[in-house]
Design a protein around this motif. Structure first.
Motif, PDB file in Angstrom:
ATOM      1  N   PRO A   1      31.472  42.632  19.623  1.00 14.91           N
ATOM      2  CA  PRO A   1      31.499  42.712  21.091  1.00 14.91           C
ATOM      3  C   PRO A   1      31.277  41.369  21.768  1.00 14.91           C
ATOM      4  CG  PRO A   1      29.520  43.765  20.209  1.00 14.91           C
ATOM      5  CD  PRO A   1      30.401  43.483  19.053  1.00 14.91           C
ATOM      6  N   ALA A   2      30.453  40.492  21.169  1.00 16.38           N
ATOM      7  CA  ALA A   2      30.180  39.195  21.797  1.00 16.38           C
ATOM      8  C   ALA A   2      31.417  38.323  21.850  1.00 16.38           C
ATOM      9  CB  ALA A   2      29.058  38.472  21.047  1.00 16.38           C
ATOM     10  N   VAL A   3      32.182  38.300  20.760  1.00 19.03           N
ATOM     11  CA  VAL A   3      33.364  37.425  20.749  1.00 19.03           C
ATOM     12  C   VAL A   3      34.466  37.987  21.642  1.00 19.03           C
ATOM     13  CG1 VAL A   3      34.583  38.441  18.758  1.00 19.03           C
ATOM     14  CG2 VAL A   3      34.802  36.016  19.251  1.00 19.03           C
ATOM     15  N   ILE A   4      34.591  39.303  21.718  1.00 14.43           N
ATOM     16  CA  ILE A   4      35.590  39.891  22.615  1.00 14.43           C
ATOM     17  C   ILE A   4      35.210  39.651  24.071  1.00 14.43           C
ATOM     18  CG2 ILE A   4      36.509  42.089  23.443  1.00 14.43           C
ATOM     19  CD1 ILE A   4      37.837  41.076  20.911  1.00 14.43           C
ATOM     20  N   TYR A   5      33.935  39.805  24.392  1.00 13.81           N
ATOM     21  CA  TYR A   5      33.494  39.557  25.772  1.00 13.81           C
ATOM     22  C   TYR A   5      33.701  38.101  26.174  1.00 13.81           C
ATOM     23  CZ  TYR A   5      30.375  38.171  29.495  1.00 13.81           C
ATOM     24  OH  TYR A   5      29.869  37.589  30.630  1.00 13.81           O
ATOM     25  N   SER A   6      33.234  37.169  25.336  1.00 26.20           N
ATOM     26  CA  SER A   6      33.332  35.753  25.696  1.00 26.20           C
ATOM     27  C   SER A   6      34.787  35.304  25.773  1.00 26.20           C
ATOM     28  CB  SER A   6      32.556  34.884  24.696  1.00 26.20           C
ATOM     29  OG  SER A   6      33.059  35.047  23.378  1.00 26.20           O
ATOM     30  N   GLY A   7      35.634  35.824  24.885  1.00 23.60           N
ATOM     31  CA  GLY A   7      37.047  35.472  24.919  1.00 23.60           C
ATOM     32  C   GLY A   7      37.742  36.007  26.157  1.00 23.60           C
ATOM     33  N   SER A   8      37.430  37.228  26.504  1.00 21.67           N
ATOM     34  CA  SER A   8      38.029  37.832  27.701  1.00 21.67           C
ATOM     35  C   SER A   8      37.584  37.100  28.961  1.00 21.67           C
ATOM     36  CB  SER A   8      37.644  39.311  27.784  1.00 21.67           C
ATOM     37  OG  SER A   8      38.069  40.009  26.631  1.00 21.67           O
ATOM     38  N   LEU A   9      36.319  36.718  28.999  1.00 25.08           N
ATOM     39  CA  LEU A   9      35.795  35.986  30.148  1.00 25.08           C
ATOM     40  C   LEU A   9      36.510  34.649  30.299  1.00 25.08           C
ATOM     41  CD1 LEU A   9      33.612  35.712  32.394  1.00 25.08           C
ATOM     42  CD2 LEU A   9      32.125  34.677  30.660  1.00 25.08           C
ATOM     43  N   PHE A  10      36.715  33.964  29.179  1.00 23.30           N
ATOM     44  CA  PHE A  10      37.391  32.666  29.234  1.00 23.30           C
ATOM     45  C   PHE A  10      38.829  32.817  29.718  1.00 23.30           C
ATOM     46  CE2 PHE A  10      40.040  29.318  27.544  1.00 23.30           C
ATOM     47  CZ  PHE A  10      39.340  28.179  27.900  1.00 23.30           C
ATOM     48  N   MET A  11      39.553  33.781  29.169  1.00 18.38           N
ATOM     49  CA  MET A  11      40.949  33.962  29.567  1.00 18.38           C
ATOM     50  C   MET A  11      41.049  34.345  31.040  1.00 18.38           C
ATOM     51  SD  MET A  11      42.484  33.199  26.784  1.00 18.38           S
ATOM     52  CE  MET A  11      44.171  33.708  27.074  1.00 18.38           C
ATOM     53  N   GLN A  12      40.117  35.158  31.505  1.00 14.74           N
ATOM     54  CA  GLN A  12      40.109  35.566  32.909  1.00 14.74           C
ATOM     55  C   GLN A  12      39.909  34.370  33.827  1.00 14.74           C
ATOM     56  OE1 GLN A  12      36.657  37.758  34.478  1.00 14.74           O
ATOM     57  NE2 GLN A  12      38.074  39.377  35.085  1.00 14.74           N
ATOM     58  N   SER A  13      38.959  33.493  33.474  1.00 13.04           N
ATOM     59  CA  SER A  13      38.669  32.336  34.316  1.00 13.04           C
ATOM     60  C   SER A  13      39.755  31.279  34.211  1.00 13.04           C
ATOM     61  CB  SER A  13      37.309  31.728  33.954  1.00 13.04           C
ATOM     62  OG  SER A  13      37.317  31.251  32.622  1.00 13.04           O
ATOM     63  N   MET A  14      40.353  31.128  33.026  1.00 11.34           N
ATOM     64  CA  MET A  14      41.350  30.086  32.848  1.00 11.34           C
ATOM     65  C   MET A  14      42.636  30.394  33.610  1.00 11.34           C
ATOM     66  SD  MET A  14      42.843  28.287  29.442  1.00 11.34           S
ATOM     67  CE  MET A  14      44.088  27.017  29.628  1.00 11.34           C
ATOM     68  N   PHE A  15      43.107  31.636  33.519  1.00 12.94           N
ATOM     69  CA  PHE A  15      44.335  32.006  34.206  1.00 12.94           C
ATOM     70  C   PHE A  15      44.083  32.411  35.663  1.00 12.94           C
ATOM     71  CE2 PHE A  15      46.136  32.734  29.875  1.00 12.94           C
ATOM     72  CZ  PHE A  15      47.231  31.895  30.000  1.00 12.94           C
ATOM     73  N   GLY A  16      42.785  32.608  36.003  1.00 14.50           N
ATOM     74  CA  GLY A  16      42.461  32.990  37.368  1.00 14.50           C
ATOM     75  C   GLY A  16      43.043  34.336  37.760  1.00 14.50           C
TER      76      GLY A  16
ATOM     77  N   ALA B   1      32.704  49.378  24.039  1.00 15.71           N
ATOM     78  CA  ALA B   1      31.607  50.067  24.731  1.00 15.71           C
ATOM     79  C   ALA B   1      30.440  49.140  25.031  1.00 15.71           C
ATOM     80  CB  ALA B   1      31.136  51.254  23.884  1.00 15.71           C
ATOM     81  N   LEU B   2      30.257  48.087  24.213  1.00  8.59           N
ATOM     82  CA  LEU B   2      29.103  47.194  24.381  1.00  8.59           C
ATOM     83  C   LEU B   2      29.373  45.993  25.284  1.00  8.59           C
ATOM     84  CD1 LEU B   2      27.629  47.170  20.767  1.00  8.59           C
ATOM     85  CD2 LEU B   2      26.612  48.180  22.802  1.00  8.59           C
ATOM     86  N   ILE B   3      30.600  45.795  25.709  1.00  8.96           N
ATOM     87  CA  ILE B   3      30.912  44.633  26.555  1.00  8.96           C
ATOM     88  C   ILE B   3      30.057  44.592  27.823  1.00  8.96           C
ATOM     89  CG2 ILE B   3      32.714  43.690  28.075  1.00  8.96           C
ATOM     90  CD1 ILE B   3      34.677  44.088  25.821  1.00  8.96           C
ATOM     91  N   PRO B   4      29.815  45.716  28.514  1.00  6.22           N
ATOM     92  CA  PRO B   4      28.948  45.652  29.704  1.00  6.22           C
ATOM     93  C   PRO B   4      27.542  45.130  29.411  1.00  6.22           C
ATOM     94  CG  PRO B   4      30.192  47.704  29.687  1.00  6.22           C
ATOM     95  CD  PRO B   4      30.425  47.049  28.358  1.00  6.22           C
ATOM     96  N   VAL B   5      27.049  45.365  28.192  1.00  5.37           N
ATOM     97  CA  VAL B   5      25.727  44.864  27.819  1.00  5.37           C
ATOM     98  C   VAL B   5      25.736  43.334  27.772  1.00  5.37           C
ATOM     99  CG1 VAL B   5      23.970  44.817  26.001  1.00  5.37           C
ATOM    100  CG2 VAL B   5      25.201  46.940  26.506  1.00  5.37           C
ATOM    101  N   TYR B   6      26.781  42.765  27.190  1.00  3.88           N
ATOM    102  CA  TYR B   6      26.867  41.312  27.063  1.00  3.88           C
ATOM    103  C   TYR B   6      27.159  40.637  28.402  1.00  3.88           C
ATOM    104  CZ  TYR B   6      26.305  41.522  22.076  1.00  3.88           C
ATOM    105  OH  TYR B   6      25.757  41.713  20.838  1.00  3.88           O
ATOM    106  N   GLN B   7      27.701  41.371  29.355  1.00  7.18           N
ATOM    107  CA  GLN B   7      27.926  40.809  30.685  1.00  7.18           C
ATOM    108  C   GLN B   7      26.609  40.497  31.403  1.00  7.18           C
ATOM    109  OE1 GLN B   7      30.850  43.990  31.924  1.00  7.18           O
ATOM    110  NE2 GLN B   7      31.906  42.235  32.823  1.00  7.18           N
ATOM    111  N   GLN B   8      25.526  41.112  30.947  1.00  4.45           N
ATOM    112  CA  GLN B   8      24.225  40.898  31.586  1.00  4.45           C
ATOM    113  C   GLN B   8      23.461  39.702  31.011  1.00  4.45           C
ATOM    114  OE1 GLN B   8      23.715  42.950  34.182  1.00  4.45           O
ATOM    115  NE2 GLN B   8      25.669  43.863  33.566  1.00  4.45           N
ATOM    116  N   ALA B   9      23.982  39.078  29.940  1.00  6.96           N
ATOM    117  CA  ALA B   9      23.252  38.002  29.260  1.00  6.96           C
ATOM    118  C   ALA B   9      23.294  36.703  30.057  1.00  6.96           C
ATOM    119  CB  ALA B   9      23.841  37.770  27.877  1.00  6.96           C
ATOM    120  N   ASP B  10      22.167  35.973  30.090  1.00  8.91           N
ATOM    121  CA  ASP B  10      22.127  34.659  30.742  1.00  8.91           C
ATOM    122  C   ASP B  10      22.876  33.626  29.911  1.00  8.91           C
ATOM    123  OD1 ASP B  10      20.587  35.580  32.875  1.00  8.91           O
ATOM    124  OD2 ASP B  10      18.717  35.281  31.773  1.00  8.91           O
TER     125      ASP B  10
END
Length: 487
Positions: free
Chosen positions: A138-153, A374-383
């Motif tokens: 879940p951590a690698v999927i979350y971080s990868g999705s976050l990066f792609m979202q920010s990069m392509f805007g 299912a765990l991606i929302p949990v990792y969205q809360q991490a500092d």
């Protein structure tokens, strides 16, 4: 609009090209049903050293590293990579000869050989499996999705991007096995390392190679007591964290165990160590430091921000493809390894000795994918993603490493004594590392020191309980390493 179309087109083309090259490299390979486990999980023992090096490198290097470590925006995080070189040498010279001697498919198979008990193999496999399912996937999927979202805007919900990654990663893991995973890792690794080095160069040019104005504590490699890595942790827990990760972790060692010989495997591991020493430290800290000078303290958004700033539009699609490949390869590597642990160590021992390996692996892979989403929302809360991963995996790493250490250095230790030490270690580390516990951070110790304390306590618990409860005297012996190495 035209620029965005070019970005997406280049991204799709490069991603498809990696998939096509992987197919060409893997087609026609032997799919003998004689040993499904070895073919599916160890690529039939046919990985050349460069595929071993490439797969080890990119399995570890993904968005949780690039995004998470750059998100700390300080040079200190490079110490993880420098110390990893030691861990890789320990893998090559200490663990691999033993794995090859016993012809292991999983690292935990060694424990069954040493303790003469299948239950300890299953227990440790279950812990590794949970680590992949609940932490790394879940951590690698979350971080990868976050990066792609920010990069392509893009305005797409994060979960839509995550589902795409999960589906494609699962296809690699299900239909290609380790061979496809390792080959795609290598092709993707060349692309990712090239683009990541380019980002470093362009980032440095953006500040004219001038680090004035950046606080000294963000540039030093000697951390004080309040830093993420105090210097003294290098003398205690850090080296054992690296021994665990590179020497016993199925996700990493599975690649090295898939070579045709020990010598070929060691060559691949040494090549991976060279990449880790010469290239990786720069790419996981310099962009974050530069982003601090340009944008301030922006945490895990630092890497995506600096990439979007310094890369020309015509290259951003290529870089996005490289990052997507990094996410996919790390994800499908964890899927393949977790599946290997379940199939070889649990299902075949307790459910069915001769399952249809590809079919069973497919079911397990689908389950892991659903849990990850299912765990991606949990990792969205991490500092901080990387700090959260390290803390969570601390629950498992030292207790598991203690079982390997006791098993390799001592004879006549009861398996239940070792299993008990694992349960004791998980409880002890939990009590010392989570804020709600009355034992939280005793004496103000850093969590890396707490890992070292946990390791010593687990080894002691195993040896004492072996004597007191099971009335067996452990015999210290290094004889295993004096025997002739596997050819």
């Amino acid at each position: 609009m035209f620029s965005s179309t070019i970005q997406v087109s280049v991204f799709v083309f490069v991603t498809a090209l990696i998939g096509f090259l992987t197919y060409l490299s893997c087609r026609g390979q032997n799919r003998s049903s004689q040993n499904q486990n070895r073919e599916y999980f160890l690529a039939g023992g046919g990985l050349a050293w460069y595929f071993v090096a490439g797969s080890i490198t990119l399995t570890n290097l993904s968005t949780d590293q690039l995004v998470g470590m750059n998100g700390n925006q300080m040079a200190l995080l490079a110490l993880w990579e420098f110390s990893a070189v030691v861990g890789l040498f320990v893998l090559a010279k200490v663990f691999l000869p033993v794995y090859y001697k016993f012809k292991c498919t999983t690292t935990t198979e060694l424990l069954e050989q040493r303790y003469h008990d299948k239950h300890i193999r299953a227990v440790i496999s279950a812990l590794f499996f949970l680590g992949s399912a609940l932490i790394f996937c879940p951590a690698v999927i979350y971080s990868g999705s976050l990066f792609m979202q920010s990069m392509f805007g893009v305005d797409l919900p994060l979960m839509y991007i995550a589902v795409t990654f999960v589906v494609v990663g699962a296809l690699y893991a299900i239909f290609g096995g380790l061979r496809a995973v390792a080959v795609s890792d290598t092709y993707s690794g060349v692309l990712l390392l090239t683009m990541a080095v380019l980002v470093v160069i362009l980032a440095l040019q953006a500040i004219d190679y001038n680090f004035d104005g950046i606080p000294v504590e963000r540039l030093t490699l000697i951390g004080d007591n309040d830093s993420p890595i105090p210097w003294h942790t290098l003398l205690t827990g850090m080296i054992f964290i690296q021994m665990f990760y590179w020497g016993t972790n199925q996700v990493i060692t599975q690649r090295a165990m898939a070579a045709p010989s020990l010598k070929e495997a060691q060559k691949g591991v040494f090549a991976a160590a060279g990449i880790r020493l010469l290239i990786v430290p720069a790419i996981i800290v310099i962009p974050g430091i530069v982003s601090y000078k340009l944008f301030g303290d922006i945490g895990d958004s630092a890497y995506g921000k600096i990439v979007a700033t310094v890369l020309p539009d015509w290259l951003s699609g290529v870089f996005a493809a490289a990052m997507a490949a990094a996410v996919l390869t790390t994800f499908n590597s964890n899927l393949n390894s977790a599946t290997a642990l379940y199939v070889c160590d649990i299902h075949e021992s307790y459910v069915n000795k001769t399952p249809n390996v590809p079919k069973l692996s497919g079911y397990v892979t689908v389950l892991l994918c659903l849990v990850s989403l299912a765990l991606i929302p949990v990792y969205q809360q991490a500092d901080s993603i990387i700090n959260l991963i390290q803390q969570l995996y601390g629950l498992l790493s030292m207790p598991i490493l203690s079982v390997f250490i006791v098993g390799l250095l001592f004879r006549n230790v009861h398996a239940n004594a070792a299993i008990g030490s694992v349960l004791f270690g998980v409880a002890l580390y939990s009590a010392m590392s989570f804020e709600f516990s009355p034992m939280y951070a005793p004496f103000g110790l850093h969590y890396i020191h707490l890992m070292f304390v946990t390791l010593i306590a687990c080894v002691s618990f195993a040896l004492i309980s072996n004597k007191v409860i099971f009335n067996q005297k452990a015999e210290f012996s290094l004889a295993l390493y004096k025997e002739e190495e596997a050819k």
